[in-house]
Design an enzyme around this catalytic site. Structure first.
Site, PDB file in Angstrom:
ATOM      1  N   ASP A  16      66.127  58.795 -53.672  1.00 35.67           N
ATOM      2  CA  ASP A  16      67.273  58.169 -53.015  1.00 35.67           C
ATOM      3  C   ASP A  16      67.149  56.654 -53.004  1.00 35.67           C
ATOM      4  O   ASP A  16      66.062  56.090 -53.228  1.00 35.67           O
ATOM      5  CB  ASP A  16      67.416  58.699 -51.588  1.00 35.67           C
ATOM      6  N   ASP A  27      77.756  62.232 -51.154  1.00 31.29           N
ATOM      7  CA  ASP A  27      77.411  62.932 -49.916  1.00 31.29           C
ATOM      8  C   ASP A  27      78.606  63.712 -49.377  1.00 31.29           C
ATOM      9  O   ASP A  27      78.445  64.560 -48.495  1.00 31.29           O
ATOM     10  CB  ASP A  27      76.944  61.935 -48.853  1.00 31.29           C
TER      11      ASP A  27
END
Length: 731
Positions: A475, A544
């Protein structure tokens, strides 16, 4: 004025070239259906004379004229489409290269020196050397043409031999030109949870800039790819379109400039914002690769060109398999322990997926990772949460019969961490101002080789202690804030560029050491999606936002440049108004995963998910390796449809979605694409809920590929958020 009136012979003499060898030399860079034609003109400089559909007759290349507009004063030096124009010459528009020399002169005139051709994997590479006539500055242009995929990759290298550093304030990867009646740019923009949103507008005289200045998590607002429709807006199945993307995970800039006579120049580049680059003598400045395809059959054909090329030559493990998985984040967030994770691994096995992925929240002891305010940088398992550490989790996964993966964010640091306490100089931050944060964190300074070693060490330590670790979710949640490098000190103009180079250096090293470990590229969602980073990552996290309605638009946008096997899509609890079936069917058009608590599913829903996983695995040859056809756009209707066809055309699958249909609106049949018209196909609706039967009239019947492509099937309905998955098997 004398410089503007140099004749051809003088230009060649100053460049040190042979008039006989170079004058009017034509350089052809070709694929099976595209020609990019360059020509050395009488003045010794290199110009683009053509970019478009492949010309059938070699002799026609000599008829192309390098001069597209004579100088307004009538002088003999005509202005043309210079392939790599420098600042300060007779061209009045945006340059590819801007150099300030040791004496303060900011002009660069590049003359042709030589060219060469060599075979490379999948294609042919052409290298062209250009040199300034007054300063020891040299540029080498590189082009690789991939005939079968109709893709061209290009980049440039800049070097000099001046006594002191020169300063680069523009350094494009290439320049491309068009002469058409009109031009329409399709951008892919957005933000967190609304990535790759498409919009199209006509380019008007002057410059249109698409860029980012975020440094890291750089594609959060603007994606590093675009489409230009020529004479009309880009369309799925007809019309001329250029589709291009820059392989750079940092600040990029696309310049689209329509000049005074209606010509378009396209300049893809690293963004020179706050990046006047001091280039040392003998240092080679290599620009990012710009990858493009020219399609005369619309964006669908262009997308298949890029998807096919990417699987073969760019994407890590591009021709290999992909694993389904169960992630814990939407189920538990930070709140889990060793026993709960072991139970979730058993659920993963029961679901039928290949891997369990542990997300954020597993690390930090002095500053435990209980939320996003602390712990980043301290990559030790939290003892009170995970007393057995990562080894115990891998053992639990083995007992459950699934592989194990883990989330890391090693490029970032929380100020509330042991790492920052020990090495505050490793983080990018101002020395004399109050800090400001994005998501309570700072970006580690990857321009610093010591920091690169540290980041590589995070992975090395995990892998040495846990050699069976099978998957990393990597990430990158913050842009660069507090923009100052303690390592670079007075050389701050290098920060944005050297930082990204450091990121790639880390990726290369990890890939070299652990080539078989699957890697997911993530950046707070889809804010990292560049072709260069995906040399080292198997797949990327699109967003997301897993609401299936929003995902329709996100996945549609990304599909223009990425194959399905590179795009991760998970079934979650976002948008509980939609059914588990609709959520799963939406995720199934990409690389399928789950991020949901299975205990919240009914027995029928769980049984459905198991069957959907099995169906997806069976259909991998079509979804992951086959050709994609976008049939019905959510931007143009209340529905969406996409089909995939295996390479041998023996199997296909259609995903059809009713998003928000209007009351009793007119429903059109969906016509398949890419089938063999002579083959007969059994039509079967799959991904049905237990005890449900298909209402598809064509279910169980056999049709020719010709019929399915010309007449089609009635697959849409009137209900909100409904979906159908239909399998086609050649008989």
């Amino acid at each position: 004025m004398m410089r503007h009136l140099l004749c051809a012979a003088m230009g060649l003499a100053l460049a040190g070239n042979s008039l006989e060898a170079a004058e009017n030399q034509v350089i052809r860079i070709s694929t099976n259906h595209t020609d990019l034609v360059l020509q050395v003109a009488e003045n010794g400089r290199l110009y683009q004379t053509y970019l478009g559909e492949k010309l059938l007759h070699e002799a026609d290349l000599k008829e192309l004229d390098w001069a597209v507009h004579a100088a307004s004063d009538g002088s003999v030096c005509k202005r043309g489409w210079e392939v790599y124009g420098g600042s300060g010459n007779e061209d009045f528009f945006e340059p590819a290269l801007a150099v300030t020399h040791n004496d303060g002169n900011a002009s660069t005139w590049l003359y042709y020196v030589s060219s060469s051709v060599k075979e490379v994997e999948g294609g042919t590479q052409t290298d062209i050397v250009l040199r300034d006539d007054a300063y020891p500055v040299e540029v080498t242009l590189h082009y690789v043409a991939y005939p079968e995929e109709d893709v061209i990759k290009t980049w440039s290298e800049i070097v000099h031999q001046e006594k002191k550093p020169v300063y680069l304030s523009a350094y494009a990867s290439t320049m491309l030109y068009f002469n058409r009646g009109s031009y329409y740019l399709t951008e892919f923009t957005g933000d967190w949870a609304k990535e790759a949103q498409m919009s199209t507008g006509q380019l008007q005289p002057g410059k249109k800039i698409v860029d980012t200045k975020l440094g890291s998590r750089a594609a959060m607002h603007a994606s590093p790819f675009f489409m230009v429709g020529l004479d009309q807006p880009a369309s799925e199945n007809q019309g001329d379109v250029l589709m291009g993307t820059l392989g750079w995970t940092g600040n990029f800039r696309f310049t689209f400039e329509v000049d005074n006579v209606g010509n378009l120049r396209i300049i893809p580049s690293v963004n020179p914002y706050a990046s006047v680059y001091p280039l040392e003598r003998g240092e080679v400045f290599t620009t990012p690769e710009f990858v493009f395809t020219y399609s005369a059959e619309g964006t669908g054909k262009g997308s298949r060109n890029l998807q096919d090329w990417m699987r073969k030559y760019q994407l890590k493990n591009g021709t290999g398999d992909r694993m389904t998985l169960l992630n814990n984040w939407e189920n538990t967030a930070f709140n889990f322990n060793q026993e709960l994770l072991a139970e979730l691994m058993r659920e993963a096995k029961d679901l039928g997926v290949d891997l369990f992925l542990l997300d954020d929240g597993w690390f930090g002891n002095k500053y435990p990772r209980k939320d996003d305010k602390a712990g980043l940088g301290d990559w030790e398992a939290t003892q009170d949460k995970l007393p057995g550490g990562v080894p115990a989790l891998i053992e639990s996964a083995k007992q459950a019969g699934v592989k194990f993966g883990i989330w890391i964010e090693p490029e970032m640091v929380n100020p509330k961490s042991e790492l920052f306490e020990k090495h505050p100089d490793w983080a990018i931050h101002y020395p004399n101002r109050e800090r400001y944060y994005y998501r309570n964190q700072l970006v580690l300074d990857l321009s610093n080789p010591e920091v690169q070693d540290y980041v590589c060490g995070v992975v090395d330590k995990l892998m040495k202690e846990n050699p069976e670790l099978a998957y990393f979710k990597w990430d990158c949640n913050s842009p660069i804030t507090n923009i100052y490098s303690p390592y670079l000190k007075e050389r701050q103009g290098r920060l944005y560029i050297d930082h990204v180079r450091g990121v790639y250096n880390v990726m290369k090293r990890i890939h070299a050491n652990y080539p078989d470990v699957t890697m997911m590229l993530c950046s707070g969602g889809g804010a990292r999606c560049d072709y260069e980073a995906l040399k080292y990552f198997d797949e990327f996290w699109c967003s997301d936002d897993t609401d299936p309605v929003e995902r329709a638009y996100i996945q549609w946008g990304f599909s223009h440049f990425f194959p399905a096997k590179a795009m991760c899509a998970h079934v979650t609890s976002w948008n509980r108004a939609s059914s588990v079936k609709f959520r799963t069917d939406m995720a199934s058009m990409c690389k399928l995963g789950f991020d949901i608590g299975l205990d919240e599913l009914s027995q029928d829903e769980l049984a459905y998910c198991r069957a959907a996983v099995a169906n997806w695995n069976r259909l991998k040859p079509a979804i992951l390796e086959g050709s994609q056809y976008r049939l019905v756009s959510p931007y143009e209707s209340n529905h969406m449809a996409v089909n995939y066809v295996s390479e041998d055309k023996a199997s296909a699958v259609l995903f059809a979605y009713d998003i928000h249909p209007r009351y009793q609106e007119k429903l059109l049949a969906v016509r398949m694409q890419g089938l063999d018209p002579e083959k007969m196909y059994l039509v079967k609706e799959i991904n049905l809920m237990p005890d449900a039967s298909s209402s598809l009239k064509a279910d169980g019947k056999v049709y020719s590929g010709d019929y399915l492509m010309k007449v089609g099937l009635d697959v849409f309905g009137f209900q909100q958020m409904q979906s159908r998955v239909i399998e086609f098997v050649a008989q």
